[in-house]
Design an enzyme around this catalytic site. Structure first.
Site, PDB file in Angstrom:
ATOM      1  CD1 TRP A  87      -2.667   1.684   0.673  1.00  0.00           C
ATOM      2  CD2 TRP A  87      -2.275   1.858   2.617  1.00  0.00           C
ATOM      3  NE1 TRP A  87      -3.336   2.556   0.957  1.00  0.00           N
ATOM      4  CE2 TRP A  87      -3.074   2.836   2.388  1.00  0.00           C
ATOM      5  CE3 TRP A  87      -1.471   1.654   3.975  1.00  0.00           C
ATOM      6  CZ2 TRP A  87      -3.457   3.785   3.342  1.00  0.00           C
ATOM      7  CZ3 TRP A  87      -2.060   2.734   4.922  1.00  0.00           C
ATOM      8  CH2 TRP A  87      -2.863   3.639   4.601  1.00  0.00           C
ATOM      9  CG  ASP A  93      -1.966  -2.545   7.476  1.00  0.00           C
ATOM     10  OD1 ASP A  93      -3.067  -2.425   8.276  1.00  0.00           O
ATOM     11  OD2 ASP A  93      -1.823  -1.649   6.874  1.00  0.00           O
ATOM     12  CE  LYS A 106     -10.751  -0.462   3.159  1.00  0.00           C
ATOM     13  NZ  LYS A 106      -9.744   0.514   3.751  1.00  0.00           N
TER      14      LYS A 106
END
Length: 398
Positions: A132, A213, A248
């Site tokens: 990311w 993460d 999410k």
């Protein structure tokens, strides 16, 4: 007096800028597969009923809204530990985990980066190639050197595990190795259980510090299953960081609901770490958001709301899987000479499509299908009304 004329213009975040371009596109059939947001089959961002009910409870109480403690809500912090590690895990019961409520997992990553810069000043960070984009920016912004280790194998659409392990095995002691616990962003390619079992001893032997993460828990194999690597790491006795997010999984993006946990050797060390993490937060944003804490602690702590949430996460995960299968089916029929099996083995919200930058540009310009230029696709942007058109457009540009 001119003070700021020397500033360089900000080029903008590539993903958010692409999303802005999508919003301005007047074509009625445009398809947004760029930004990492879950949309339902009608193309809407859902509001989960468990979240509605949690907020209704909060509103009915009409309670005051004081500043939270620097570390955040105690009920939320306890709930996060139970969710990630399991309530009965020795690391939890032994008190050797320092957990903060943070402003999204991004806030957790930044607090952790500042902590590393202050207390592990000789450590560099190693991230997967690719990762990311903001991972690099956050650690470099804290003044920490950032390097990459091999990860994605473009020839197979899978994991370059041998090369990854070779590089990690050569890192200096106390290097920080950033790892995606599941549903790798941007590739959707994950380590399997056996590969984690091979990696963890290397981290131990080389005295490396993992930084996990976990932004998509529940989107891979299941809520508990997607925490398997976290629990393996904790059981190994290794120290590590983990930033996690509920954006999410609870569809609460704008609430910025996240946490940072640091697994330590013992309770005394965890207390030292928690104190310095709080000092880091105080220098940044002082304390986190009370509304986010209320949502998360209630959804995770109330058995009825928890059951609703788990059912919703299952439905989201299964819809994404269905879109993967349908995309694979149409592409395989259109381009039988190519193997698109990687769409079925990659997991979670994202997939690396194998499209070049030029092909991505053609998708956007000719067909109104928006992907990140790296070829990353947000599978959660597909639905029964656009998946076949997307597959046909991709087949046309390949």
């Amino acid at each position: 007096m001119t003070v700021f004329a020397h500033l360089e213009p900000y080029a903008g975040d590539p993903i958010l800028s692409l999303n802005d371009a999508f919003q301005k596109d007047p074509r009625p059939g445009k398809i947004n597969l760029s930004i990492g947001i879950y949309f339902d089959d009608a193309g809407r961002m859902p509001v989960l009923q468990c979240v509605r009910d949690a907020e209704a409870q909060m509103l009915a109480e009409s309670a005051a809204k004081p500043y939270l403690p620097i570390a955040g809500s105690e009920p939320m912090r306890r709930a996060v530990q139970a969710l990630l590690f399991g309530a009965g895990h020795e690391a939890v019961t032994g008190g050797r985990i320092a957990t903060l409520q943070t402003i999204g997992s991004s806030g957790g990553l930044k607090v952790g980066a500042d902590f590393i810069k202050r207390w592990l000043p000789g450590s560099a960070v190693w991230v997967s190639d690719p990762t990311w984009d903001n991972h690099r920016a956050m650690f470099e912004g804290a003044g920490i050197p950032v390097h990459t280790y091999p990860y994605y194998d473009a020839s197979t659409g899978g994991l370059a595990f041998g090369r990854m392990l070779e590089v990690v095995s050569s890192l200096p002691p106390r290097s920080i190795v950033l790892l995606h616990a599941c549903c790798h962003n941007p590739t959707g390619v994950d380590l399997d259980a056996g590969q984690w079992q091979q990696l963890i001893p290397v981290l131990r032997q080389r005295e490396l510090i993992g930084y996990l993460d976990l932004a998509y828990q529940g989107y891979g194999d299941g809520i508990a299953e997607d925490a398997a690597a976290v629990r393996q790491m904790a059981s190994s006795g290794l120290p590590f960081f983990i930033a996690n997010s509920f954006s999410k999984s609870m569809s609460v993006y704008g609430e910025r609901a996240g946490a940072l946990s640091v697994v330590c050797a013992d309770r005394a060390e965890a207390e030292l770490v928690l104190g310095q993490l709080q000092a880091t937060v105080r220098r940044n944003y002082s304390s986190p958001a009370i509304h986010a804490a209320g949502i998360v602690s209630r959804v995770l702590g109330d058995p009825a709301l928890r059951a609703m949430w788990e059912a919703d996460v299952t439905a989201m995960r299964e819809r994404i899987l269905a879109m993967r299968r349908q995309l694979h089916g149409v592409l395989s029929a259109r381009r039988p000479e190519r193997d698109f099996g990687y769409f079925l083995t990659q997991r979670g919200m994202f997939s690396y499509t194998g499209l070049s930058g030029a092909q991505v540009d053609r998708l956007r310009e000719e067909f109104g299908v928006y992907l990140v230029r790296s070829g990353r696709m947000c599978v959660a942007g597909l639905n029964s009304g656009n998946v076949e058109r997307t597959a046909q457009a991709m087949a046309a540009v390949l």
